[in-house]
Design a protein around this motif. Structure first.
Motif, PDB file in Angstrom:
ATOM      1  N   GLY A 170       0.777  -1.221   0.000  1.00 22.78           N
ATOM      2  CA  GLY A 170       0.000   0.000   0.000  1.00 22.78           C
ATOM      3  C   GLY A 170       0.812   1.276   0.000  1.00 22.78           C
ATOM      4  N   ILE A 171       2.079   1.199  -0.470  1.00 24.40           N
ATOM      5  CA  ILE A 171       2.908   2.401  -0.523  1.00 24.40           C
ATOM      6  C   ILE A 171       3.043   2.851  -1.974  1.00 24.40           C
ATOM      7  CG2 ILE A 171       5.091   1.089  -0.634  1.00 24.40           C
ATOM      8  CD1 ILE A 171       6.346   3.386   1.048  1.00 24.40           C
ATOM      9  N   PRO A 172       2.911   4.136  -2.253  1.00 21.45           N
ATOM     10  CA  PRO A 172       3.073   4.625  -3.633  1.00 21.45           C
ATOM     11  C   PRO A 172       4.449   4.263  -4.178  1.00 21.45           C
ATOM     12  CG  PRO A 172       2.095   6.314  -2.246  1.00 21.45           C
ATOM     13  CD  PRO A 172       2.527   5.227  -1.324  1.00 21.45           C
ATOM     14  N   VAL A 173       4.512   3.986  -5.477  1.00 17.21           N
ATOM     15  CA  VAL A 173       5.779   3.601  -6.095  1.00 17.21           C
ATOM     16  C   VAL A 173       5.973   4.347  -7.401  1.00 17.21           C
ATOM     17  CG1 VAL A 173       4.748   1.599  -7.278  1.00 17.21           C
ATOM     18  CG2 VAL A 173       7.212   1.643  -6.835  1.00 17.21           C
ATOM     19  N   VAL A 174       7.207   4.756  -7.643  1.00 14.80           N
ATOM     20  CA  VAL A 174       7.629   5.354  -8.908  1.00 14.80           C
ATOM     21  C   VAL A 174       8.599   4.386  -9.567  1.00 14.80           C
ATOM     22  CG1 VAL A 174       8.834   7.286  -9.993  1.00 14.80           C
ATOM     23  CG2 VAL A 174       7.360   7.683  -8.001  1.00 14.80           C
ATOM     24  N   VAL A 175       8.354   4.066 -10.822  1.00 15.88           N
ATOM     25  CA  VAL A 175       9.185   3.111 -11.553  1.00 15.88           C
ATOM     26  C   VAL A 175       9.943   3.862 -12.643  1.00 15.88           C
ATOM     27  CG1 VAL A 175       9.199   1.050 -13.004  1.00 15.88           C
ATOM     28  CG2 VAL A 175       7.594   1.215 -11.077  1.00 15.88           C
ATOM     29  N   SER A 176      11.272   3.774 -12.595  1.00 17.31           N
ATOM     30  CA  SER A 176      12.098   4.499 -13.557  1.00 17.31           C
ATOM     31  C   SER A 176      12.981   3.537 -14.339  1.00 17.31           C
ATOM     32  CB  SER A 176      12.979   5.529 -12.837  1.00 17.31           C
ATOM     33  OG  SER A 176      13.724   6.282 -13.777  1.00 17.31           O
ATOM     34  N   PHE A 177      12.800   3.541 -15.650  1.00 18.13           N
ATOM     35  CA  PHE A 177      13.621   2.724 -16.537  1.00 18.13           C
ATOM     36  C   PHE A 177      14.739   3.571 -17.134  1.00 18.13           C
ATOM     37  CE2 PHE A 177       9.485   0.501 -16.740  1.00 18.13           C
ATOM     38  CZ  PHE A 177       9.903  -0.787 -16.430  1.00 18.13           C
ATOM     39  N   THR A 178      15.841   2.924 -17.460  1.00 21.70           N
ATOM     40  CA  THR A 178      16.891   3.570 -18.238  1.00 21.70           C
ATOM     41  C   THR A 178      16.796   3.074 -19.675  1.00 21.70           C
ATOM     42  OG1 THR A 178      19.262   4.076 -18.370  1.00 21.70           O
ATOM     43  CG2 THR A 178      18.670   1.810 -17.780  1.00 21.70           C
ATOM     44  N   VAL A 179      17.335   3.848 -20.591  1.00 21.33           N
ATOM     45  CA  VAL A 179      17.297   3.467 -22.009  1.00 21.33           C
ATOM     46  C   VAL A 179      18.678   3.646 -22.624  1.00 21.33           C
ATOM     47  CG1 VAL A 179      14.857   4.045 -22.300  1.00 21.33           C
ATOM     48  CG2 VAL A 179      16.595   5.799 -22.750  1.00 21.33           C
ATOM     49  N   GLU A 180      18.881   2.953 -23.735  1.00 17.80           N
ATOM     50  CA  GLU A 180      20.122   3.086 -24.500  1.00 17.80           C
ATOM     51  C   GLU A 180      20.000   4.262 -25.466  1.00 17.80           C
ATOM     52  OE1 GLU A 180      22.738   1.574 -23.817  1.00 17.80           O
ATOM     53  OE2 GLU A 180      22.226  -0.321 -22.847  1.00 17.80           O
ATOM     54  N   THR A 181      21.021   4.450 -26.297  1.00 14.86           N
ATOM     55  CA  THR A 181      21.028   5.602 -27.208  1.00 14.86           C
ATOM     56  C   THR A 181      19.923   5.527 -28.255  1.00 14.86           C
ATOM     57  OG1 THR A 181      22.686   4.494 -28.588  1.00 14.86           O
ATOM     58  CG2 THR A 181      23.496   6.013 -26.910  1.00 14.86           C
ATOM     59  N   ASP A 182      19.321   4.336 -28.433  1.00 21.70           N
ATOM     60  CA  ASP A 182      18.211   4.195 -29.378  1.00 21.70           C
ATOM     61  C   ASP A 182      16.856   4.376 -28.718  1.00 21.70           C
ATOM     62  OD1 ASP A 182      18.036   1.888 -27.886  1.00 21.70           O
ATOM     63  OD2 ASP A 182      18.153   0.502 -29.577  1.00 21.70           O
ATOM     64  N   GLY A 183      16.839   4.729 -27.442  1.00 22.94           N
ATOM     65  CA  GLY A 183      15.584   4.959 -26.741  1.00 22.94           C
ATOM     66  C   GLY A 183      14.903   3.705 -26.240  1.00 22.94           C
ATOM     67  N   ARG A 184      15.537   2.547 -26.411  1.00 24.15           N
ATOM     68  CA  ARG A 184      14.971   1.289 -25.930  1.00 24.15           C
ATOM     69  C   ARG A 184      15.686   0.838 -24.661  1.00 24.15           C
ATOM     70  NH1 ARG A 184      11.822  -0.782 -30.134  1.00 24.15           N
ATOM     71  NH2 ARG A 184      11.640  -2.810 -29.116  1.00 24.15           N
ATOM     72  N   LEU A 185      15.012   0.042 -23.849  1.00 27.53           N
ATOM     73  CA  LEU A 185      15.634  -0.506 -22.656  1.00 27.53           C
ATOM     74  C   LEU A 185      16.846  -1.358 -23.060  1.00 27.53           C
ATOM     75  CD1 LEU A 185      12.814   0.341 -21.551  1.00 27.53           C
ATOM     76  CD2 LEU A 185      12.882  -1.713 -20.117  1.00 27.53           C
ATOM     77  N   PRO A 186      17.841  -1.497 -22.173  1.00 25.02           N
ATOM     78  CA  PRO A 186      18.982  -2.366 -22.489  1.00 25.02           C
ATOM     79  C   PRO A 186      18.567  -3.791 -22.843  1.00 25.02           C
ATOM     80  CG  PRO A 186      19.544  -0.960 -20.650  1.00 25.02           C
ATOM     81  CD  PRO A 186      18.077  -0.727 -20.932  1.00 25.02           C
ATOM     82  N   SER A 187      17.413  -4.237 -22.384  1.00 21.16           N
ATOM     83  CA  SER A 187      16.892  -5.557 -22.714  1.00 21.16           C
ATOM     84  C   SER A 187      16.367  -5.629 -24.143  1.00 21.16           C
ATOM     85  CB  SER A 187      15.757  -5.921 -21.755  1.00 21.16           C
ATOM     86  OG  SER A 187      14.706  -4.967 -21.857  1.00 21.16           O
ATOM     87  N   GLY A 188      16.222  -4.492 -24.804  1.00 25.90           N
ATOM     88  CA  GLY A 188      15.686  -4.436 -26.161  1.00 25.90           C
ATOM     89  C   GLY A 188      14.220  -4.074 -26.217  1.00 25.90           C
ATOM     90  N   SER A 210      19.077  13.421 -25.310  1.00 23.26           N
ATOM     91  CA  SER A 210      19.169  13.171 -26.750  1.00 23.26           C
ATOM     92  C   SER A 210      18.935  11.710 -27.094  1.00 23.26           C
ATOM     93  CB  SER A 210      20.533  13.615 -27.287  1.00 23.26           C
ATOM     94  OG  SER A 210      21.580  12.835 -26.713  1.00 23.26           O
ATOM     95  N   HIS A 211      19.045  10.827 -26.108  1.00 28.47           N
ATOM     96  CA  HIS A 211      18.859   9.397 -26.370  1.00 28.47           C
ATOM     97  C   HIS A 211      17.394   9.014 -26.506  1.00 28.47           C
ATOM     98  CE1 HIS A 211      22.952   8.540 -24.193  1.00 28.47           C
ATOM     99  NE2 HIS A 211      23.094   9.216 -25.314  1.00 28.47           N
ATOM    100  N   PHE A 212      16.506   9.860 -25.991  1.00 29.07           N
ATOM    101  CA  PHE A 212      15.092   9.460 -26.022  1.00 29.07           C
ATOM    102  C   PHE A 212      14.141  10.543 -26.500  1.00 29.07           C
ATOM    103  CE2 PHE A 212      16.412  10.470 -21.636  1.00 29.07           C
ATOM    104  CZ  PHE A 212      15.576  11.523 -21.320  1.00 29.07           C
ATOM    105  N   HIS A 213      14.622  11.741 -26.789  1.00 32.95           N
ATOM    106  CA  HIS A 213      13.729  12.816 -27.231  1.00 32.95           C
ATOM    107  C   HIS A 213      12.971  12.427 -28.497  1.00 32.95           C
ATOM    108  CE1 HIS A 213      12.561  16.417 -29.473  1.00 32.95           C
ATOM    109  NE2 HIS A 213      12.369  16.982 -28.279  1.00 32.95           N
TER     110      HIS A 213
END
Length: 313
Positions: free
Chosen positions: A184-202, A231-234
């Motif tokens: 019951g606690i609020p959560v913020v989820v933050s992903f990182t992305v590569e230079t192509d704007g996709r997650l490192p997992s693809g 610039s990686h995700f704009h």
């Protein structure tokens, strides 16, 4: 969505909020602080380390005071989970204590800066593994069980919410959202992305957000992008279809335009151009209509967040 999450969102709607920059890179490269395993939580164990942390956070709270905006105080606990704690010599009980101590320090700083409002105390969580490299992937259920220990400690200490930063694959974010929902606690989820704007997992960022929302009935208060240069995700965001970009309310970009692989191999800090960094944040407002929480990640410091504030507030 529970009442606590609604309260967090109401505070975000009331005013834009700043948060800090790249705590660990700032301490290591700009202040010559030794941080084994990038674990800033260990600084809480000494008076000297505690003062270093307080000085760091106070500088950002002063900036928020200057601009009359709110602030998200992230605890220095990005590495304070079981696997990383073991590397630092912390058992489960010691980790619970250090997470609670970190929340208490942030609460005291909030009281010290009572004229800065609103201030949210966020319990900061990091990935189980490397933030840049996808390895030893967990199922969502495994991620839920692993991160539940730290979420329990942060929630019991009175954090307003928890934020997980630098996730590089879907299942870990989903598991953390599941664990937070159960508590019951609020959560913020933050992903990182590569230079192509996709997650490192693809995976695409949009697909990752949509899947976490679908599996948790939209439980996360909001999503962020962190540990990547604007610039990686704009362009990816500008071309996005659907309304998933409205779920992104926070941004903590890297100062450097380098890829994760290049940053891992770098021996000196690339702090980029703080003024240009601020302008790039302003441009992102056009493609992120609900962007409210503004800060930095690797390579950024008070200069960068000052330029963000000047450009965006």
């Amino acid at each position: 969505m529970n009442t606590r999450t609604e309260q967090v969102l109401a505070q975000l709607a009331a005013a834009p909020m700043l948060t800090d920059g790249g705590l660990e890179t700032d301490l290591v490269f700009n202040h010559a602080v030794d941080l084994p395993n990038f674990a800033s939580f260990d600084l809480l164990s000494t008076d000297w380390g505690r003062e270093k942390l307080k000085t760091y956070y106070r500088s950002y709270l002063e900036l928020a005071r200057t601009h009359g905006c709110g602030f998200v105080l992230e605890t220095p606990t990005w590495r304070a989970s079981r696997d990383w704690g073991e590397k630092m010599g912390y058992d489960v009980q010691a980790l619970a204590a250090v997470n609670a101590d970190a929340v208490a320090m942030m609460q005291a700083l909030r009281e010290e800066f009572a004229d800065v409002a609103p201030v949210l105390v966020s319990g900061n969580i990091g990935p189980r593994g490397d933030g840049y490299v996808v390895a030893d992937k967990m199922s969502a259920e495994q991620a839920r069980d692993y991160h539940a220990e730290q979420i329990d400690a942060l929630a019991a200490a009175g954090a307003d919410m928890v934020s997980v930063l630098t996730l590089n694959y879907l299942e870990e974010g989903l598991g953390i959202a599941m664990a937070a929902r159960e508590r019951g606690i609020p959560v913020v989820v933050s992903f990182t992305v590569e230079t192509d704007g996709r997650l490192p997992s693809g995976e695409s960022l949009g697909d990752a957000i949509a899947e976490v929302d679908a599996q948790t009935d939209g439980y996360p208060a909001y999503y962020m992008i962190n540990c990547a240069h604007p610039s990686h995700f704009h362009d990816m965001l500008a071309a996005a279809e659907g309304d998933w970009t409205a779920r992104i309310r926070g941004l903590r970009g890297n100062a450097s335009r380098c890829s994760h692989e290049e940053l891992d191999a770098a021996e000196v800090l690339d702090d980029g151009d703080p003024q240009a960094f601020g302008r790039e944040y302003r441009e992102l407002h056009a493609v992120l209509p609900n962007l409210r929480v503004l800060g930095g990640c690797c390579g950024t410091d008070l200069r960068h967040v000052t330029e963000i504030a000047a450009a965006c507030l």
